[in-house]
Write an enzyme that holds these catalytic residues in place. Sequence first.
Site, PDB file in Angstrom:
ATOM      1  N   CYS A 140      -3.413  -4.826  -7.857  1.00  0.00           N
ATOM      2  CA  CYS A 140      -3.334  -3.263  -8.198  1.00  0.00           C
ATOM      3  C   CYS A 140      -3.550  -2.896  -9.404  1.00  0.00           C
ATOM      4  O   CYS A 140      -3.666  -1.761  -9.800  1.00  0.00           O
ATOM      5  CB  CYS A 140      -1.788  -3.278  -7.675  1.00  0.00           C
ATOM      6  N   SER A 193       0.825  -1.208   0.046  1.00  0.00           N
ATOM      7  CA  SER A 193      -0.090   0.022  -0.019  1.00  0.00           C
ATOM      8  C   SER A 193       0.737   1.379   0.093  1.00  0.00           C
ATOM      9  O   SER A 193       2.100   1.230   0.383  1.00  0.00           O
ATOM     10  CB  SER A 193      -0.888   0.146   1.138  1.00  0.00           C
TER      11      SER A 193
HETATM   12  P1  NAD Z   1       0.495  -3.626   3.034  1.00  0.00           P
HETATM   13  O1  NAD Z   1       1.191  -2.472   2.803  1.00  0.00           O
HETATM   14  O2  NAD Z   1      -0.432  -3.694   4.157  1.00  0.00           O
HETATM   15  O3  NAD Z   1       1.877  -4.922   3.185  1.00  0.00           O
HETATM   16  C1  NAD Z   1       2.779  -4.973   2.463  1.00  0.00           C
HETATM   17  C2  NAD Z   1       3.816  -5.436   2.964  1.00  0.00           C
HETATM   18  O4  NAD Z   1       4.303  -4.505   4.002  1.00  0.00           O
HETATM   19  C3  NAD Z   1       3.694  -6.714   3.822  1.00  0.00           C
HETATM   20  O5  NAD Z   1       4.782  -7.853   3.807  1.00  0.00           O
HETATM   21  C4  NAD Z   1       3.438  -6.242   5.355  1.00  0.00           C
HETATM   22  O6  NAD Z   1       3.877  -7.394   6.368  1.00  0.00           O
HETATM   23  C5  NAD Z   1       4.430  -5.227   5.507  1.00  0.00           C
HETATM   24  N1  NAD Z   1       3.928  -3.990   6.185  1.00  0.00           N
HETATM   25  C6  NAD Z   1       2.858  -3.469   6.713  1.00  0.00           C
HETATM   26  N2  NAD Z   1       2.654  -2.691   7.579  1.00  0.00           N
HETATM   27  C7  NAD Z   1       4.090  -2.647   7.892  1.00  0.00           C
HETATM   28  C8  NAD Z   1       4.511  -1.590   8.591  1.00  0.00           C
HETATM   29  N3  NAD Z   1       3.810  -0.612   9.170  1.00  0.00           N
HETATM   30  N4  NAD Z   1       5.887  -1.302   8.632  1.00  0.00           N
HETATM   31  C9  NAD Z   1       6.585  -2.015   7.765  1.00  0.00           C
HETATM   32  N5  NAD Z   1       5.897  -3.051   7.054  1.00  0.00           N
HETATM   33  C10 NAD Z   1       4.667  -3.207   7.116  1.00  0.00           C
HETATM   34  O7  NAD Z   1      -0.092  -4.038   1.708  1.00  0.00           O
HETATM   35  P2  NAD Z   1      -1.216  -5.207   1.517  1.00  0.00           P
HETATM   36  O8  NAD Z   1      -2.337  -4.950   2.046  1.00  0.00           O
HETATM   37  O9  NAD Z   1      -0.375  -6.801   1.838  1.00  0.00           O
HETATM   38  O10 NAD Z   1      -1.304  -5.322  -0.066  1.00  0.00           O
HETATM   39  C11 NAD Z   1      -2.394  -4.553  -0.705  1.00  0.00           C
HETATM   40  C12 NAD Z   1      -1.699  -3.351  -1.209  1.00  0.00           C
HETATM   41  O11 NAD Z   1      -0.640  -3.746  -2.258  1.00  0.00           O
HETATM   42  C13 NAD Z   1      -2.771  -2.402  -2.216  1.00  0.00           C
HETATM   43  O12 NAD Z   1      -2.660  -1.174  -1.751  1.00  0.00           O
HETATM   44  C14 NAD Z   1      -2.305  -2.767  -3.327  1.00  0.00           C
HETATM   45  O13 NAD Z   1      -2.572  -1.772  -4.486  1.00  0.00           O
HETATM   46  C15 NAD Z   1      -0.802  -2.973  -3.586  1.00  0.00           C
HETATM   47  N6  NAD Z   1      -0.177  -3.510  -4.477  1.00  0.00           N
HETATM   48  C16 NAD Z   1       0.547  -2.905  -5.492  1.00  0.00           C
HETATM   49  C17 NAD Z   1       1.082  -3.403  -6.520  1.00  0.00           C
HETATM   50  C18 NAD Z   1       1.771  -2.620  -7.453  1.00  0.00           C
HETATM   51  O14 NAD Z   1       2.393  -3.168  -8.314  1.00  0.00           O
HETATM   52  N7  NAD Z   1       1.763  -1.463  -7.505  1.00  0.00           N
HETATM   53  C19 NAD Z   1       0.992  -4.827  -6.632  1.00  0.00           C
HETATM   54  C20 NAD Z   1       0.255  -5.555  -5.759  1.00  0.00           C
HETATM   55  C21 NAD Z   1      -0.298  -4.891  -4.738  1.00  0.00           C
END
Ligand code: NAD
Length: 503
Positions: free
Chosen positions: A281, A226
């Site tokens: 995404c 995200s």
């Molecule tokens: P997320 O940001 O919650 O988590 C992603 C990763 O970050 C995970 O491994 C998680 O453990 C880690 N993380 C979460 N909170 C954290 C923190 N406070 N500090 C450090 N690390 C942390 O995302 P999600 O819910 O797993 O995935 C969905 C999101 O990913 C959506 O916003 C989607 O659009 C995005 N996404 C983007 C793409 C792209 O190519 N742009 C592709 C796939 C998904």
Amino acid sequence: MEQIHNFIGGEIVSSKSGRFAPVFNPATGEQSAQVVLSSADETKKAIEIANKAFPKWSKLSPLKRSRILFKFKALLEENMDELARLISQEHGKVFSDAVGELTRGLEVVEFACGIPHLQKGEHSANVATGVDSHSLMQPLGVCVGITPFNFPAMVPMWMFPVAIATGNTFVLKPSEKDPSLALALAKLLKEAGLPDGVFNVVQGDKESVDVLLTAPEVQAVSFVGSTPIAEYIYTTASAHGKRCQALGGAKNHCILMPDADMGQAANAIMGAAFGAAGERCMALSVVLAVGDETADTLIANLKGQIAKMSVGPGITEGKENDMGPVISAQHKAKICDYITSGEKQGATLLVDGRDFKVKGFENGYFVGPTLFDNVTPEMDIYKEEIFGPVLAVVRVPDFETGLKLINQHEYGNGTAIFTRDGETAREFQENVQAGMVGINIPIPVPMAFHSFGGWKRSIFGPLNVHGNDGVRFYTRMKTVTSRWPASVRLEHHESSFTMPTME
Ligand code: NAD
């Protein structure tokens, strides 16, 4: 309760942290396992082991590295069904969609198998008399991948095949929501002959991530998730001197022109909005319909198709469902809150996916396909990424208004236009502010030999993933300028204090 651990130095390593996160089967709502949340010290240990493996691995010829990836590719193909079932069980997406995700990941492995060619560098003979110049594309060291829940196989495979093919070692921190895939991939890499320590998996949360972002041995960080977390990852990793590519969230719009093939466009929009329950995404979440007639025709078609959609578990005995559950109870609640807010803020709710129940799976995290009309740019359901099966139709008077809306949005991941007019399509591709553009293609995900990445707040960092950008990201360029004795003898032997120019 099954426990999911780390994979470090070529073997499964238990964590002693005593911290766990539950892993659910989203179709049933039952907890299937618990994943360890590694401590800072355990994460440091993984980095240390990856760092130790680097000198030998980086000196191996690219051809030998590539042969291991060829074996890995064959093993992925052999184990495709089992891996897809694992994805479906932890993520919820339907089986054929899980196979699709694996296939897109496998294509990056195929791309990385060509590394002897991709990592060749450049050479110019005689840049001056008797002087040659060539560049080396050298690996960086320990590289890190931090990945989201929505593609537990494909997104890690956007990263590590290119990273290890170019001679780096890798530590993957997968999503704690569907952590098993990373271990399955690690085991197949080992079976393919990858030396221990080259690829490691650390399960964890912020405690591990913060070590990965700051440890001196880590050279590069790839992140997908995200936008708020992507921004945090980018600023923290950059402040600690690492190169970073951090891909964030999205709100992908398409423009539907009145001259489009309405049947083809509606079919494309259905799949792009509701496939994987909108948890992509590159999902299309906003349709900018040009003119009321276009909007009315589209909506009539979508309503008919939505009524026929089958929603249920990702794995079935008989005919496959079109759409599975969303990832968690919390995420389901968040999506339903968005639907409520859209209603309250004045959008017309045509199909309501709240309170959606699947017979026999009453505790599953199902949200039905949801359709809004008359959405406007001030509404939260327009501004924010919902990441669920919710499609918003915005009525616009003309192409220019639609283009302006896309360009004003904070995200710029993917976008599409449906039209039969070449001039409109050309104007769109030229002026739209998004990283990936589809022309009569709803989900324009570039192939492995091109690069994937958005614009604006959908990415932080200059280089996209896979393709040539991926190879550049995981290598450092060194340019050698050389002169050998015969030409040295031709030179005057006096010192020169002016800027050298080649003659
Ligand atoms: P997320 O940001 O919650 O988590 C992603 C990763 O970050 C995970 O491994 C998680 O453990 C880690 N993380 C979460 N909170 C954290 C923190 N406070 N500090 C450090 N690390 C942390 O995302 P999600 O819910 O797993 O995935 C969905 C999101 O990913 C959506 O916003 C989607 O659009 C995005 N996404 C983007 C793409 C792209 O190519 N742009 C592709 C796939 C998904």
